[in-house]
Scaffold this active site. Structure first.
Site, PDB file in Angstrom:
ATOM      1  N   GLU A   1       1.347  -2.684   5.607  1.00 53.66           N
ATOM      2  CA  GLU A   1       0.924  -1.336   6.002  1.00 53.66           C
ATOM      3  C   GLU A   1      -0.386  -1.400   6.788  1.00 53.66           C
ATOM      4  O   GLU A   1      -0.585  -0.629   7.725  1.00 53.66           O
ATOM      5  CB  GLU A   1       0.745  -0.449   4.759  1.00 53.66           C
ATOM      6  CG  GLU A   1       2.039  -0.021   4.083  1.00 53.66           C
ATOM      7  CD  GLU A   1       2.620  -1.071   3.142  1.00 53.66           C
ATOM      8  OE1 GLU A   1       1.976  -2.129   2.939  1.00 53.66           O
ATOM      9  OE2 GLU A   1       3.732  -0.850   2.618  1.00 53.66           O
TER      10      GLU A   1
ATOM     11  N   GLU B   1       7.249  18.469  -7.334  1.00 53.83           N
ATOM     12  CA  GLU B   1       7.449  17.400  -6.337  1.00 53.83           C
ATOM     13  C   GLU B   1       7.724  17.958  -4.943  1.00 53.83           C
ATOM     14  O   GLU B   1       7.894  19.157  -4.752  1.00 53.83           O
ATOM     15  CB  GLU B   1       8.614  16.503  -6.777  1.00 53.83           C
ATOM     16  CG  GLU B   1       8.158  15.341  -7.662  1.00 53.83           C
ATOM     17  CD  GLU B   1       7.435  14.255  -6.862  1.00 53.83           C
ATOM     18  OE1 GLU B   1       7.338  14.367  -5.625  1.00 53.83           O
ATOM     19  OE2 GLU B   1       6.956  13.288  -7.498  1.00 53.83           O
TER      20      GLU B   1
ATOM     21  N   VAL C   1       0.872  -1.174   0.000  1.00 54.26           N
ATOM     22  CA  VAL C   1       0.000   0.000   0.000  1.00 54.26           C
ATOM     23  C   VAL C   1       0.911   1.227   0.000  1.00 54.26           C
ATOM     24  O   VAL C   1       1.652   1.441   0.962  1.00 54.26           O
ATOM     25  CB  VAL C   1      -0.898   0.034   1.255  1.00 54.26           C
ATOM     26  CG1 VAL C   1      -1.873   1.206   1.181  1.00 54.26           C
ATOM     27  CG2 VAL C   1      -1.651  -1.277   1.423  1.00 54.26           C
TER      28      VAL C   1
END
Ligand SMILES: [Zn+2]
Lengths: 93, 482
Positions: free
Chosen positions: B225, B274, B162
């Site tokens: 996760e 980013e 995940v």
């Protein structure tokens, strides 16, 4: 319709505003460089004339772009896939 | 009470005054990104934003800056909103002790309310997509939990991954995806592509806040996760079986997109602003074909603005980066007290440690650069004494000012790996790294004159507590005269 980024002249209308339709806005996209924009955005985003030079793309630059991640070799005995990667998708059209 | 979905968390934020609902119509560009950028500048009590009306949508709902302040991060962990950063990180680490806490499958996920299949899918109708940064190559989805399994071991729950990856909308049912080479999803994709197979994928958008935290946490390959989410919640993470792919997905998600990463396909992607505060793009990346969308009624588009730090992503990734690094260091060096790796996902990190022996602190600093996450980050490591709080930058600057001697306390490592998104790396993905030892030398490292440090007056802590309470409320009549 011309793509503001790579100047490909077959950019397409992807969709229109769900409420109010094309009179409100349309989203357009280039099937060669995948640049997308909304008709209501600023000229630097929507017109080739005003698109910033440092963000333009050429077909050569698209073809030369590195793969991330690289396509790995097929395992021994795995047949070659029918369609070669990237073709028939307009990426180099 | 842990939250089982995004809606429950937004209600809790609202109750604590940490949510602004904006009902007046907003233009998709530039209003939404501008508001998210502005929210990130509102400081440690910045609110989440919930836009209820976006031009062109009948019911366009967008949630922004949901994790974007220390108050909101604390509430995500069900802590009081005033909890300090150092305490939040310590509590995150303490709860990790209960990992793995098995997840539970729950029936009747609300996302089954509506279904779209194949050519009927139009992502733009489901979500009010918009441009985040001016020079982004398109509209992105950047806060969704992307779920895949290992094609070589598809029944292994822990190897199911995940993660949050940037997704570029490339049409009504097509997404570009950036699976960074160091990430687990790249391993899954490689195994599928070596076999000439598509990789089934589920993209769950709009989740309870702990799902986003664990998806942003660097974990070992076989660690789940979802089982970390359970540990952080203190109760099992509720999951549902995705109807098309059978992948395990968060039960409460707003929108579930299912399909495949197409085998051996790469297309030009980006650029995208980013978390480094720079654009990255110009690479050919894999593509997701969406075959089914399931969604709740009037789904909320949870989205994340990122750009010049600090933005929401720094809160989302900050503690989630510190904790695994702290635990990995402590496993071998129990002297380590705390790790602050909150700067650009840990490109800069500060460690506080006791020193077992002369030279120990620099060994700890070097070890940080060779942890799994440190391989791609931890470019500048500062090591400080155990009594210096690495989350208190003036204290760290004091240690650098007085404990650090550039003649002997710099360790420079040339030609080390770093994430390719680091704009200073040259060639891309290669960088020098540096450890700055700002600890007090201990024998047999006899250097400097550090034996005469000033210490607090007796009863200072008592006075701090007293003064703080007076500052917050009425002062007792017996207090000191003005
Ligand atoms: Zn183009």
């Amino acid at each position: 319709m011309t793509c503001p980024r790579c100047l490909y002249d077959h950019a397409e209308t992807v969709t229109a505003a769900p409420e109010g339709g094309a009179a409100v806005w349309e989203v357009r996209q280039c099937p060669r460089c995948w640049y997308a924009w909304r008709s209501t955005e600023a000229p630097a985003r929507t017109s080739a004339e005003h698109f910033p030079a440092e963000h333009r793309l050429t077909p050569e630059a698209i073809d030369a772009a590195p793969e991330l991640p690289a396509v790995p070799p097929l395992l021994p005995g795995v047949p070659e896939p029918a369609a070669a990667p990237g073709e028939d998708r307009g990426a180099t059209a | 009470m842990p939250y089982d979905d995004l809606r429950g968390y937004l209600e809790a934020l609202d109750e604590h005054g940490q949510l602004l609902r904006i009902t007046e119509p907003a233009a998709p560009e530039p209003d939404l990104a501008a508001a998210a950028t502005a929210a990130a500048r509102m400081g440690p009590r910045a609110p989440a934003l919930c836009f209820e009306s976006v031009t062109g949508y009948a019911a366009g709902r967008v949630a922004l800056n949901v994790h974007g302040s220390w108050a909101n991060h604390a509430l995500a962990l069900d802590l009081p909103p005033t909890t300090g950063v150092r305490e939040q990180v310590a509590e995150f680490s303490r709860r990790w002790d209960s990992f793995p806490l098995p997840a539970e499958h729950r029936p009747g996920p609300p996302f089954l309310a509506h279904t779209l299949l194949g050519e009927d899918i139009d992502l733009y109708r489901v979500l009010p997509l918009f441009r985040l940064n001016a020079h982004d190559g398109g509209f992105y989805v950047d806060k969704a939990a992307v779920v895949t399994r290992d094609p070589e071991d598809p029944d292994h729950f822990g190897k199911q991954n995940v993660g949050i990856y940037r997704l570029q909308c490339k049409g009504r049912r097509r997404l570009g995806i950036q699976p960074g080479s160091i990430h687990d999803i790249a391993r899954h994709l490689r195994a599928a592509e070596e076999r000439g197979q598509d990789l089934p994928v589920a993209v769950a958008l709009g989740n309870d806040p702990v799902i986003s935290l664990v998806a942003a946490t660097p974990m070992a390959y076989e660690e789940s996760e979802y089982e970390l989410a359970g540990a952080l919640r203190g109760t099992p993470a509720p999951l549902a079986r995705a109807p098309l792919t059978g992948l395990d997905v968060p039960w409460g998600c707003e929108v579930l997109m299912e399909g495949v990463i197409e085998s051996r396909v790469r297309e030009i992607e980006g650029p995208f602003g980013e978390f480094t505060g720079h654009y990255s793009g110009g690479r050919r990346m894999p593509v997701i074909r969406i075959d089914r969308i399931s969604h709740r009624t009037d789904p909320i588009f949870e989205h994340l603005y990122l750009g010049l730090p600090w933005t929401e992503i720094d809160y989302l990734m900050g503690p989630a980066t510190c904790v695994p690094l702290l635990r990995q260091l402590r496993a071998e060096f129990p002297e380590v007290v705390a790790v602050n790796a909150m700067y650009t996902h840990g490109l800069v990190a500060i460690v506080s440690t006791r020193s077992r022996v002369g030279g120990f602190a620099r060994a700890v600093g070097l070890r940080l650069t060779t942890t799994p996450h440190g391989l791609g980050y931890c470019k500048v490591v500062v090591v400080v004494d155990e009594n210096v709080d690495p989350f208190d930058l003036p204290q760290v600057m004091w240690a650098l000012s007085t404990k650090f001697n550039p003649s002997q306390d710099v360790i420079h490592l040339p030609g080390m790996p770093v994430l390719p998104l680091d704009p200073s790396s040259s060639p891309t993905g290669i960088s020098g790294k540096i450890v700055l030892d700002a600890t007090t030398p201990v024998p047999p490292d006899h250097r400097g004159r550090h034996t005469t440090a000033v210490t607090d007056a007796p009863r200072t802590q008592e006075w701090l507590t007293r003064l703080t309470s007076w500052a917050q409320g009425p002062r007792p009549s017996t207090g000191a005269a003005p």
